[in-house]
Enzyme design. Structure first.
Site, short mmCIF file in Angstrom:
data_model
loop_
_atom_site.label_atom_id
_atom_site.label_comp_id
_atom_site.label_asym_id
_atom_site.label_seq_id
_atom_site.Cartn_x
_atom_site.Cartn_y
_atom_site.Cartn_z
N GLU A 161 0.79 -1.23 0.00
CA GLU A 161 0.00 0.00 0.00
C GLU A 161 0.83 1.29 0.00
OE1 GLU A 161 -3.16 -0.10 2.86
OE2 GLU A 161 -4.09 -1.82 1.91
N GLU A 354 -5.12 -8.60 0.04
CA GLU A 354 -5.85 -8.36 1.29
C GLU A 354 -7.31 -8.12 0.97
OE1 GLU A 354 -4.48 -5.22 3.92
OE2 GLU A 354 -2.39 -5.82 3.61
C1 GAL Z 1 -4.57 -2.36 5.04
C2 GAL Z 1 -3.20 -2.63 5.61
C3 GAL Z 1 -3.21 -3.65 6.70
C4 GAL Z 1 -4.43 -3.61 7.59
C5 GAL Z 1 -5.71 -3.49 6.78
C6 GAL Z 1 -6.99 -3.31 7.58
O1 GAL Z 1 -4.64 -1.03 4.63
O2 GAL Z 1 -2.33 -3.08 4.62
O3 GAL Z 1 -2.02 -3.52 7.40
O4 GAL Z 1 -4.30 -2.74 8.61
O5 GAL Z 1 -5.62 -2.43 5.90
O6 GAL Z 1 -7.22 -1.97 7.84
#
Ligand code: GAL
Length: 446
Positions: A161, A354
């Site tokens: 990110e 993710e």
């Molecule tokens: C993403 C990040 C993660 C986690 C997830 C949930 O932005 O890569 O580390 O925190 O969001 O908010």
């Protein structure tokens, strides 16, 4: 149906789970310092224990094994493996070597993220992302890690990110290191970050046999409210537009165009003509070395419609389904359209690095955690991903996260895990969603 080669996994990140922030000569990261300042973290917590994964990594692997995932995406803490004199720290490296060995023993493939936000403080003190030297520091770190994990890891993700690193950490100051860069500084820092990626790719290709490489941006895709070709095209264009309404600069093309298309978008040179960083042909060549996948973190999106031929963002109605964190509306089609747009523009297979849900979980009278909303979220999003899978090359899906963990400036107050963590005593309790995801994987791979 997903096929047998489809990679179902889970993701975590070093600072969010490991704890042991000062063990084995680990040095300080920007998060170690940021969490010390009162008011930075909603609940005043920090990463000093969290899931205690530095100690309990075998238990982590046991949870993954029982879950039935094929892959585990975790990140390396730069601060554990490199000291303040820029020399390797073998004890820190041993931790990741042991973790990878344990994973492989259990037939779980490690997917390693090199940078998930925990920049060494000593590098920040030298100017951090504004220091041209940062890409050499990152290259050296990558060299040390890839050599140490030789034969254990072949799948690497360079940076997680970049948009959040830059926007939250260096523009609005909500994340470490809490700075507020000017437009000009932002562009310079983004370019340096892309050079970090490029130099890391060169090292990985040199050191790792049969490597696969990607980087993992996030996005909030525009979802057309109907299947109208004109609406689709406008949403697609908006997704890649350089300057948009909510962030400086936009989320997608400024990072991904140089990497996948070999240059910043045309508008970049026009819009920012007075504040451009120095960009050479060699830089762009380095940044755009071929990758294997488009990784993408997608959690949510926005609906768009056409009014008088103009694209209009729809408001969410009162009571719209959402998670227990302000940005997380349930928009399952965001995953479908996100992968479609990305594949259309960058022409590579996609992996969702993710996707996950935050809810107000607690342990019920029966000692279990009944997180029905998370199960519903995962199912809805996987239905849409499966739809995309039938049309496009999609290789995998990583649920965020294996367990509840340190959710950056929200601290321990927000839970995304399949496994509940009781922060009073470190107990880990598999939630209902853990069993549901297990069943989904078994069913999907039949
Ligand atoms: C993403 C990040 C993660 C986690 C997830 C949930 O932005 O890569 O580390 O925190 O969001 O908010």
């Amino acid at each position: 149906m997903f096929n047998k080669d489809f990679i179902f996994g889970c993701a975590t990140a070093s600072y969010q789970i490991e704890g042991s922030i000062d063990k084995d000569s680990k040095v300080l990261s920007i998060w170690d310092n940021f969490t010390k300042i009162k008011g930075n973290i909603i609940d005043g917590s920090d990463g000093s224990i969290v899931c205690d994964s530095y100690i309990k990594y075998k238990d982590d692997v046991r949870l993954l094994k029982n879950l039935g995932v094929k892959a585990y995406r975790f990140s390396i803490a730069w601060t554990r493996v490199i000291d303040e004199n820029n020399n390797p720290n073998q004890k820190g490296l041993d931790y990741y070597i042991n973790l990878c060995k344990e994973l492989l023993k259990n037939n779980i493939t490690p997917y390693v993220t090199l940078y998930h936000w925990d920049l060494p403080q000593w590098i920040m003190d030298k100017g951090g992302v504004l220091n041209d030297e940062i890409s050499d520091f990152f290259a050296y770190y990558t060299d040390v890690v890839t050599k140490a994990l030789d034969g254990l890891v072949k799948d690497y993700i360079t940076i997680n990110e970049p948009q959040c690193i830059m926007h939250l950490g260096f523009r609005v100051g909500a994340h470490a290191p809490g700075l507020k860069y000017t437009d000009k500084e932002m562009l310079q820092a983004i370019h340096n970050l892309l050079l970090c990626h490029g130099k890391a790719v060169r090292i990985i290709r040199k050191n790792v046999k049969n490597s696969t490489i990607g980087f993992a941006p996030c996005s909030r895709p525009m979802v057309p409210v109907s299947e109208d070709k004109e609406l689709y095209d406008k949403c697609y264009n908006k997704y890649f537009e350089l300057v948009n309404d909510y962030e400086f600069p936009n989320r997608v093309s400024i990072y991904s165009d140089p990497i996948f298309l070999g240059d910043y978008p045309k508008e970049y040179y026009l819009v920012f003509k007075d504040i451009l960083p120095k960009i050479t042909k060699e830089d762009l060549k380095l940044i755009s070395q071929p990758l294997d996948y488009i990784y993408q973190n997608i959690y949510t999106g926005n609906y768009y419609s056409l009014k008088d031929n103009e694209l209009v963002k729809e408001d969410f109605y009162f009571g719209y389904p959402e998670g227990n964190i302000d940005w997380l509306q349930v928009v399952p089609k965001s995953i479908y359209y996100g992968v479609k747009y990305l594949n259309q523009r960058y022409k590579l297979p996609v992996i969702i690095s993710e996707n996950g849900f935050c809810s107000n979980d607690f342990i019920s009278l029966d000692g279990k955690c009944h997180d029905m909303q998370r199960i519903d979220y995962i199912k809805r999003y996987l239905i849409e991903l499966e739809k995309a899978f039938k049309e496009l090359p999609i290789k995998g899906y990583f649920y965020w996260s294996l367990f509840d963990n340190f959710e950056w400036n929200s601290g321990l107050s927000k839970r995304f895990g399949l496994v509940y963590v009781d922060y009073r005593n470190g107990n880990r309790i598999e939630k209902d969603s853990y069993y549901a995801y297990k069943e989904i994987i078994e069913e999907a791979l039949k």
